[in-house]
Write an enzyme that holds these catalytic residues in place. Structure first.
Site, PDB file in Angstrom:
ATOM      1  N   ASP A  47     -16.453   8.928 -16.021  1.00 56.77           N
ATOM      2  CA  ASP A  47     -14.798   8.535 -15.771  1.00 56.77           C
ATOM      3  C   ASP A  47     -14.541   8.066 -16.868  1.00 56.77           C
ATOM      4  O   ASP A  47     -15.126   6.752 -17.915  1.00 56.77           O
ATOM      5  CB  ASP A  47     -14.971   7.243 -14.066  1.00 56.77           C
ATOM      6  CG  ASP A  47     -15.367   8.547 -13.305  1.00 56.77           C
ATOM      7  OD1 ASP A  47     -15.857   9.185 -13.395  1.00 56.77           O
ATOM      8  OD2 ASP A  47     -14.857   8.203 -11.914  1.00 56.77           O
ATOM      9  N   HIS A 193     -18.447   5.003 -16.752  1.00 56.44           N
ATOM     10  CA  HIS A 193     -18.324   4.836 -17.786  1.00 56.44           C
ATOM     11  C   HIS A 193     -18.223   5.301 -19.444  1.00 56.44           C
ATOM     12  O   HIS A 193     -18.814   5.023 -19.011  1.00 56.44           O
ATOM     13  CB  HIS A 193     -17.228   3.471 -16.770  1.00 56.44           C
ATOM     14  CG  HIS A 193     -17.058   3.643 -15.542  1.00 56.44           C
ATOM     15  ND1 HIS A 193     -17.601   3.148 -15.131  1.00 56.44           N
ATOM     16  CD2 HIS A 193     -15.036   3.649 -15.291  1.00 56.44           C
ATOM     17  CE1 HIS A 193     -16.818   2.897 -13.335  1.00 56.44           C
ATOM     18  NE2 HIS A 193     -15.750   3.695 -13.433  1.00 56.44           N
TER      19      HIS A 193
END
Length: 243
Positions: A47, A193
């Site tokens: 992400d 992430h």
């Protein structure tokens, strides 16, 4: 079974309890929303990028590992570094929608989430030449408006079954792997992430360092690691009782 339990099990959670979709018990009751997939596959998702400081290093490491992933991008980040979006797609990875900014949908004015989902979809199509299939709302908050926007743009909402808590200043490759380890099982969707745009500065290094261990642990037990497109989230062959 209570009315609330039936609503959760039936996948109506996004309308009834939008602030709770990120909670583990709620995701347990909604396997499709959580990203529960095929029994021998683990979905790797990243992400908050693309980020010129970190995403290229993730792409290099994934290439070294011979592994593909799904990148949930922020429109504002993609607009800043469109070449990285093209590289993600060109190297065989999947690109998906995380929103334009990393805003909590419960705190934004009506209409903004819908407009920004559409804007991000169009940017991905224009810049990357790919049509996204997935939507993950920031913070896992799937409101009724966000759900409507996803359906309008043919996006399937998906959250995660396990995360590495890699956004904190104290995260290390070892801590990320240890946090993920209980969830490294067939059907899992992993959340990491590839950018610190909404995390502690430099936190992405913990995720990057954990990747070999994550992939290696899965493969050692006979699991395949790859993107959501190969995960059979919405297939009848996934676990029984899914929403």
């Amino acid at each position: 079974m209570s009315h609330l339990t039936r609503a959760l099990a039936g996948g109506l959670l996004a309308h009834a309890l939008p602030a709770a979709t990120w909670l583990p018990p709620v995701r347990l009751l909604t396997p499709r929303l959580a990203g529960r997939g095929g029994a021998r596959h683990v979905a790797l998702t990243l992400d908050d990028g693309p980020d010129a400081r970190s995403t290229p290093l993730f792409l290099d490491e994934l290439a070294r590992l011979g592994c593909h992933a799904t990148f949930f991008v922020l429109g504002a980040m993609l607009q800043r570094d469109p070449s990285l979006g093209r590289r993600i797609v060109d190297e065989g990875h999947e690109i998906a929608v995380h929103g334009w900014h990393h805003d909590n949908a419960l705190k934004t004015r009506p209409g903004r989430v819908s407009a920004e989902v559409r804007r991000t979809v169009r940017l991905i199509e224009d810049v990357c030449g790919a049509t996204p299939s997935w939507y993950r709302p920031p913070y896992g908050v799937l409101t009724a408006e966000a759900l409507f926007a996803a359906r309008r743009d043919d996006l399937k909402p998906v959250l995660w079954t396990a995360w590495g808590r890699d956004w904190t200043a104290s995260a290390t490759p070892r801590s990320v792997l240890a946090t993920l380890s209980p969830g490294l099982e067939g059907g899992a969707t992993l959340l990491l992430h590839d950018s610190d745009a909404t995390s502690a500065p430099g936190a992405w290094r913990a995720s990057l360092g954990a990747l070999p261990g994550v992939v290696g642990t899965c493969r050692a037990t006979g699991l395949t690691v790859g993107p959501l497109r190969d995960h059979e989230v919405y297939s009848p062959s996934t676990s029984p009782g899914h929403s």
